[in-house]
Design an enzyme around this catalytic site. Structure first.
Site, PDB file in Angstrom:
ATOM      1  N   GLU A  45      -2.487   7.636   5.012  1.00 59.21           N
ATOM      2  CA  GLU A  45      -2.680   6.296   4.449  1.00 59.21           C
ATOM      3  C   GLU A  45      -1.617   5.975   3.416  1.00 59.21           C
ATOM      4  OE1 GLU A  45      -5.011   4.305   5.517  1.00 59.21           O
ATOM      5  OE2 GLU A  45      -6.400   5.692   6.503  1.00 59.21           O
ATOM      6  N   THR A  46      -1.216   4.717   3.388  1.00 65.27           N
ATOM      7  CA  THR A  46      -0.473   4.138   2.271  1.00 65.27           C
ATOM      8  C   THR A  46      -1.315   3.008   1.708  1.00 65.27           C
ATOM      9  OG1 THR A  46       1.703   4.716   3.154  1.00 65.27           O
ATOM     10  CG2 THR A  46       1.610   2.906   1.573  1.00 65.27           C
TER      11      THR A  46
END
Length: 259
Positions: A45-46
Protein backbone atom coordinates in the site's frame (compact mmCIF):
# COMPACT_ATOMS: atom_id res chain seq x y z
CA UNK A 1 7.32 15.63 -2.79
CA UNK A 2 8.44 14.01 0.45
CA UNK A 3 7.98 10.23 0.74
CA UNK A 4 8.05 8.24 3.97
CA UNK A 5 8.37 4.47 4.23
CA UNK A 6 7.14 3.01 7.50
CA UNK A 7 7.13 -0.52 8.89
CA UNK A 8 3.75 -1.00 10.60
CA UNK A 9 2.66 -3.34 13.39
CA UNK A 10 6.23 -3.79 14.56
CA UNK A 11 8.94 -1.99 16.52
CA UNK A 12 11.76 -3.58 14.52
CA UNK A 13 12.93 -2.67 11.04
CA UNK A 14 12.50 -5.25 8.30
CA UNK A 15 9.43 -6.79 9.95
CA UNK A 16 5.77 -5.88 10.08
CA UNK A 17 4.13 -4.43 6.97
CA UNK A 18 5.89 -1.68 5.00
CA UNK A 19 3.80 1.19 3.64
CA UNK A 20 4.67 4.38 1.81
CA UNK A 21 3.12 7.67 2.92
CA UNK A 22 2.81 10.89 0.89
CA UNK A 23 1.52 14.05 2.59
CA UNK A 24 -0.32 16.42 0.22
CA UNK A 25 -1.52 19.98 0.72
CA UNK A 26 -4.68 21.58 -0.69
CA UNK A 27 -5.35 19.18 -3.61
CA UNK A 28 -5.16 15.51 -4.59
CA UNK A 29 -2.73 14.51 -7.28
CA UNK A 30 -4.36 13.07 -10.44
CA UNK A 31 -5.50 9.48 -9.82
CA UNK A 32 -3.28 8.12 -12.59
CA UNK A 33 -0.26 9.76 -11.00
CA UNK A 34 -1.08 8.39 -7.54
CA UNK A 35 -1.49 4.92 -9.03
CA UNK A 36 1.84 5.25 -10.85
CA UNK A 37 3.56 6.31 -7.63
CA UNK A 38 2.09 3.29 -5.81
CA UNK A 39 3.22 0.99 -8.62
CA UNK A 40 6.71 2.50 -8.53
CA UNK A 41 6.89 2.08 -4.75
CA UNK A 42 5.86 -1.56 -5.25
CA UNK A 43 4.68 -1.95 -1.65
CA UNK A 44 1.37 -3.50 -0.70
CA UNK A 45 0.00 0.00 0.00
CA UNK A 46 0.86 3.64 -0.55
CA UNK A 47 -1.21 6.06 1.54
CA UNK A 48 -1.88 9.59 0.32
CA UNK A 49 -2.92 12.02 3.05
CA UNK A 50 -4.44 15.35 2.09
CA UNK A 51 -4.57 18.15 4.66
CA UNK A 52 -7.12 20.83 3.76
CA UNK A 53 -6.90 23.53 6.44
CA UNK A 54 -6.46 20.93 9.17
CA UNK A 55 -9.05 18.46 7.84
CA UNK A 56 -7.37 15.16 6.95
CA UNK A 57 -8.40 12.95 4.06
CA UNK A 58 -6.80 9.61 3.15
CA UNK A 59 -6.67 7.27 0.15
CA UNK A 60 -4.83 3.98 -0.33
CA UNK A 61 -3.36 2.43 -3.49
CA UNK A 62 -1.86 -1.02 -4.04
CA UNK A 63 0.53 -1.38 -6.99
CA UNK A 64 -2.51 -2.06 -9.21
CA UNK A 65 -5.72 -0.57 -7.71
CA UNK A 66 -7.16 1.88 -5.22
CA UNK A 67 -8.73 0.15 -2.20
CA UNK A 68 -11.51 1.36 0.14
CA UNK A 69 -9.74 0.65 3.44
CA UNK A 70 -6.25 -0.20 4.69
CA UNK A 71 -5.18 -0.59 8.29
CA UNK A 72 -1.39 -0.80 8.16
CA UNK A 73 -1.06 2.18 5.79
CA UNK A 74 -3.35 4.23 8.06
CA UNK A 75 -1.11 3.28 10.99
CA UNK A 76 1.90 4.33 8.88
CA UNK A 77 0.23 7.63 7.98
CA UNK A 78 -0.54 8.36 11.64
CA UNK A 79 3.02 7.49 12.68
CA UNK A 80 4.32 9.83 9.96
CA UNK A 81 2.14 12.71 11.14
CA UNK A 82 2.98 12.19 14.82
CA UNK A 83 6.71 11.54 14.41
CA UNK A 84 7.66 13.76 11.47
CA UNK A 85 4.95 16.33 10.72
CA UNK A 86 4.28 17.81 14.19
CA UNK A 87 0.66 16.61 14.50
CA UNK A 88 -0.67 15.96 18.01
CA UNK A 89 -3.77 14.59 19.68
CA UNK A 90 -6.44 12.52 17.95
CA UNK A 91 -6.29 12.34 14.17
CA UNK A 92 -9.50 12.08 12.16
CA UNK A 93 -9.09 10.77 8.60
CA UNK A 94 -11.94 10.99 6.12
CA UNK A 95 -11.87 8.32 3.42
CA UNK A 96 -14.20 7.52 0.54
CA UNK A 97 -16.39 5.34 2.78
CA UNK A 98 -15.47 5.96 6.40
CA UNK A 99 -14.36 8.37 9.09
CA UNK A 100 -11.35 6.84 10.86
CA UNK A 101 -9.99 8.01 14.20
CA UNK A 102 -6.42 7.39 15.33
CA UNK A 103 -4.63 8.30 18.54
CA UNK A 104 -1.60 7.35 20.55
CA UNK A 105 -2.27 5.25 23.65
CA UNK A 106 0.87 4.60 25.67
CA UNK A 107 3.37 3.09 23.21
CA UNK A 108 0.72 1.99 20.68
CA UNK A 109 -1.04 3.77 17.85
CA UNK A 110 -4.72 2.79 18.03
CA UNK A 111 -6.92 2.74 14.93
CA UNK A 112 -10.67 3.15 15.47
CA UNK A 113 -12.31 1.39 12.50
CA UNK A 114 -15.90 0.32 11.71
CA UNK A 115 -16.57 -3.36 12.36
CA UNK A 116 -17.33 -5.27 9.18
CA UNK A 117 -20.48 -7.35 8.87
CA UNK A 118 -19.71 -11.05 8.50
CA UNK A 119 -21.84 -14.08 7.75
CA UNK A 120 -21.20 -17.78 7.19
CA UNK A 121 -21.56 -19.08 3.65
CA UNK A 122 -21.41 -22.39 1.82
CA UNK A 123 -17.74 -23.35 1.52
CA UNK A 124 -18.31 -24.48 -2.09
CA UNK A 125 -18.80 -20.85 -3.13
CA UNK A 126 -15.06 -20.16 -2.73
CA UNK A 127 -12.55 -21.95 -5.00
CA UNK A 128 -10.19 -24.34 -3.23
CA UNK A 129 -7.13 -22.07 -3.16
CA UNK A 130 -5.17 -23.81 -0.39
CA UNK A 131 -3.53 -27.13 0.36
CA UNK A 132 -5.70 -27.47 3.49
CA UNK A 133 -9.50 -27.47 3.54
CA UNK A 134 -11.08 -24.87 5.84
CA UNK A 135 -13.68 -26.06 8.32
CA UNK A 136 -15.83 -22.95 7.77
CA UNK A 137 -16.05 -20.08 5.26
CA UNK A 138 -17.36 -16.64 6.13
CA UNK A 139 -17.47 -13.43 4.15
CA UNK A 140 -17.46 -9.71 4.76
CA UNK A 141 -17.81 -6.67 2.52
CA UNK A 142 -14.55 -7.13 0.61
CA UNK A 143 -12.99 -10.44 1.75
CA UNK A 144 -13.67 -14.07 2.43
CA UNK A 145 -12.59 -15.41 5.83
CA UNK A 146 -11.61 -19.06 6.06
CA UNK A 147 -11.46 -20.81 9.43
CA UNK A 148 -8.77 -23.48 9.72
CA UNK A 149 -8.31 -26.27 12.24
CA UNK A 150 -5.01 -25.16 13.75
CA UNK A 151 -2.29 -22.54 13.91
CA UNK A 152 0.01 -25.06 12.24
CA UNK A 153 -2.23 -25.17 9.16
CA UNK A 154 -2.33 -21.36 8.97
CA UNK A 155 1.45 -21.17 9.33
CA UNK A 156 2.17 -23.83 6.69
CA UNK A 157 -0.60 -23.16 4.19
CA UNK A 158 0.30 -22.85 0.51
CA UNK A 159 -1.87 -20.57 -1.62
CA UNK A 160 -2.61 -21.12 -5.30
CA UNK A 161 -2.24 -17.48 -6.34
CA UNK A 162 -3.76 -18.06 -9.79
CA UNK A 163 -6.97 -19.40 -8.27
CA UNK A 164 -6.98 -16.74 -5.57
CA UNK A 165 -6.69 -14.01 -8.22
CA UNK A 166 -9.96 -15.18 -9.76
CA UNK A 167 -12.23 -14.91 -6.73
CA UNK A 168 -15.00 -12.31 -6.83
CA UNK A 169 -13.84 -10.40 -3.71
CA UNK A 170 -10.60 -8.58 -2.97
CA UNK A 171 -8.88 -11.12 -0.75
CA UNK A 172 -8.80 -14.22 1.42
CA UNK A 173 -8.25 -14.09 5.18
CA UNK A 174 -7.30 -17.36 6.85
CA UNK A 175 -7.36 -17.78 10.61
CA UNK A 176 -7.21 -20.23 13.51
CA UNK A 177 -7.05 -20.18 17.29
CA UNK A 178 -3.51 -19.54 18.52
CA UNK A 179 -1.48 -22.20 20.28
CA UNK A 180 0.36 -19.76 22.54
CA UNK A 181 -1.12 -18.53 25.82
CA UNK A 182 0.09 -15.03 24.87
CA UNK A 183 -2.03 -14.92 21.70
CA UNK A 184 -5.73 -15.40 20.99
CA UNK A 185 -5.77 -16.00 17.24
CA UNK A 186 -3.49 -16.00 14.21
CA UNK A 187 -4.13 -15.11 10.59
CA UNK A 188 -2.71 -14.58 7.11
CA UNK A 189 -4.02 -12.53 4.17
CA UNK A 190 -3.83 -13.24 0.43
CA UNK A 191 -4.89 -10.67 -2.18
CA UNK A 192 -3.45 -11.47 -5.64
CA UNK A 193 -6.62 -10.04 -7.19
CA UNK A 194 -5.53 -6.57 -6.01
CA UNK A 195 -1.82 -7.03 -6.67
CA UNK A 196 -0.76 -8.44 -3.28
CA UNK A 197 0.04 -12.15 -3.25
CA UNK A 198 0.43 -12.13 0.53
CA UNK A 199 0.10 -9.07 2.73
CA UNK A 200 2.53 -9.14 5.67
CA UNK A 201 0.17 -7.63 8.29
CA UNK A 202 -3.39 -6.58 7.45
CA UNK A 203 -5.03 -4.25 9.94
CA UNK A 204 -8.34 -4.01 8.08
CA UNK A 205 -8.73 -7.82 8.11
CA UNK A 206 -9.21 -7.54 11.85
CA UNK A 207 -12.52 -5.74 11.31
CA UNK A 208 -13.74 -9.24 10.33
CA UNK A 209 -11.49 -11.32 12.56
CA UNK A 210 -12.39 -9.55 15.81
CA UNK A 211 -16.19 -10.02 15.63
CA UNK A 212 -15.70 -13.67 14.67
CA UNK A 213 -13.30 -14.44 17.52
CA UNK A 214 -15.34 -12.34 19.95
CA UNK A 215 -18.18 -14.79 19.43
CA UNK A 216 -15.98 -17.90 19.57
CA UNK A 217 -13.80 -16.94 22.54
CA UNK A 218 -16.43 -14.91 24.45
CA UNK A 219 -14.09 -11.98 25.09
CA UNK A 220 -13.61 -8.43 23.82
CA UNK A 221 -9.84 -7.86 24.02
CA UNK A 222 -7.35 -9.75 21.88
CA UNK A 223 -3.68 -10.22 21.12
CA UNK A 224 -3.23 -11.38 17.55
CA UNK A 225 -0.40 -12.27 15.20
CA UNK A 226 -0.18 -12.41 11.43
CA UNK A 227 2.04 -15.31 10.40
CA UNK A 228 3.59 -13.96 7.22
CA UNK A 229 7.33 -14.21 6.59
CA UNK A 230 7.83 -10.71 8.06
CA UNK A 231 5.27 -11.20 10.80
CA UNK A 232 3.42 -8.68 12.92
CA UNK A 233 1.59 -8.24 16.23
CA UNK A 234 -1.71 -6.48 16.90
CA UNK A 235 -3.78 -5.56 19.95
CA UNK A 236 -7.52 -5.43 19.26
CA UNK A 237 -10.59 -4.34 21.24
CA UNK A 238 -14.17 -5.09 20.19
CA UNK A 239 -16.33 -1.98 20.64
CA UNK A 240 -19.71 -2.95 19.20
CA UNK A 241 -19.94 -1.47 15.73
CA UNK A 242 -16.31 -0.29 16.00
CA UNK A 243 -13.07 -2.13 16.55
CA UNK A 244 -9.83 -0.70 17.88
CA UNK A 245 -6.69 -2.09 16.24
CA UNK A 246 -3.39 -1.14 17.80
CA UNK A 247 0.25 -1.59 16.99
CA UNK A 248 3.65 0.02 16.83
CA UNK A 249 5.46 1.50 13.83
CA UNK A 250 8.99 2.50 12.92
CA UNK A 251 10.38 4.74 10.18
CA UNK A 252 12.57 3.02 7.61
CA UNK A 253 13.13 5.80 5.09
CA UNK A 254 12.47 9.45 4.32
CA UNK A 255 13.05 10.54 0.74
CA UNK A 256 11.79 12.72 -2.07
CA UNK A 257 9.82 11.92 -5.19
CA UNK A 258 10.85 14.04 -8.20
CA UNK A 259 7.74 14.67 -10.29
Amino acid sequence: MKLYQIDSFTDKLFSGNPAAVCILKNNWLPEELMQNIAAENNLSETAFVLDIEGELHIRWFTPTVEVPLCGHATLAAAHTLFAHEDYQGELVFKSIRHTLKVKQESDLIMLDFPTDKIWQIDSNIVPNCFNYTPKQVWRGTEEYMLIFESEEQVRNVVCDFEKAANIDLSGLIITAKADSDNLDFVSRYFGPKIGINEDPVTGSAHTLLVPYWQNILAKDNFHAAQLSARGGKLVCHAMGDRVKIGGKAITYMIGEILL
